[in-house]
Design a protein around this motif. Structure first.
Motif, mmCIF file in Angstrom:
data_model
loop_
_atom_site.group_PDB
_atom_site.id
_atom_site.type_symbol
_atom_site.label_atom_id
_atom_site.label_comp_id
_atom_site.label_asym_id
_atom_site.label_seq_id
_atom_site.Cartn_x
_atom_site.Cartn_y
_atom_site.Cartn_z
ATOM 1 N N SER A 15 0.811 -1.210 0.000
ATOM 2 C CA SER A 15 0.000 0.000 0.000
ATOM 3 C C SER A 15 0.844 1.259 0.000
ATOM 4 N N GLY A 16 2.133 1.122 0.271
ATOM 5 C CA GLY A 16 2.996 2.292 0.322
ATOM 6 C C GLY A 16 2.867 3.062 1.618
ATOM 7 N N SER A 17 2.200 2.477 2.603
ATOM 8 C CA SER A 17 1.940 3.192 3.847
ATOM 9 C C SER A 17 3.218 3.445 4.642
ATOM 10 N N ASP A 19 5.899 4.763 3.349
ATOM 11 C CA ASP A 19 6.625 5.866 2.716
ATOM 12 C C ASP A 19 6.293 7.156 3.460
ATOM 13 N N ILE A 22 4.799 10.153 1.361
ATOM 14 C CA ILE A 22 3.398 9.985 0.972
ATOM 15 C C ILE A 22 2.499 10.218 2.174
ATOM 16 N N LEU A 33 -4.101 8.137 1.510
ATOM 17 C CA LEU A 33 -2.778 7.712 1.049
ATOM 18 C C LEU A 33 -2.812 7.407 -0.444
ATOM 19 N N GLU A 34 -3.882 6.812 -0.908
ATOM 20 C CA GLU A 34 -4.001 6.493 -2.334
ATOM 21 C C GLU A 34 -4.004 7.776 -3.175
ATOM 22 N N ARG A 37 -0.448 9.184 -3.175
ATOM 23 C CA ARG A 37 0.430 8.451 -4.086
ATOM 24 C C ARG A 37 0.156 8.837 -5.532
ATOM 25 N N ASP A 38 -1.124 8.962 -5.887
ATOM 26 C CA ASP A 38 -1.489 9.349 -7.248
ATOM 27 C C ASP A 38 -0.957 10.743 -7.575
ATOM 28 N N ARG A 40 1.580 12.312 -6.176
ATOM 29 C CA ARG A 40 3.040 12.274 -6.242
ATOM 30 C C ARG A 40 3.494 11.682 -7.578
ATOM 31 N N ASP A 41 2.770 10.660 -8.043
ATOM 32 C CA ASP A 41 3.111 10.054 -9.332
ATOM 33 C C ASP A 41 2.908 11.045 -10.478
#
Length: 63
Positions: A15-17, A19, A22, A33-34, A37-38, A40-41
Motif C-alpha cells: 500500500s505504500g503506507s 513511505d 506519501i 494515502l491512495e 500516491r497518485d 506524487r506520481d
C-alpha cells in the motif's frame, strides 16, 4: 514473533503506507494515502502543481 519492530507486513509495503513522504502529503492536505500516491506520481516534487491539484481534488479553485 510479535515483538519484531522491523517487520513490515506485505500489505503495508504494497500500500505504500511505510513511505513517510506519501504519509506526510496525505496528512498535510487531508487526503487519503491512495490520493497522495497518485498526486506524487503525477506531479513529482512540484509543490505549486501539487497544491493546485489538491485544491482541484477537493473541489475548490483558488484563482
Amino acid at each position: 514473533m510479535g515483538d519484531d519492530k522491523t517487520f513490515t507486513s506485505p500489505e503495508a509495503r504494497a500500500s505504500g503506507s511505510d513511505d513517510p513522504d506519501i504519509r506526510h502529503l496525505a496528512e498535510r492536505y487531508g487526503i487519503t494515502l491512495e490520493q497522495a500516491r497518485d498526486l506524487r506520481d503525477r506531479c513529482g516534487d512540484d509543490q505549486p502543481l501539487l497544491e493546485r491539484e489538491v485544491q482541484e481534488l477537493k473541489g475548490g479553485r483558488h484563482a
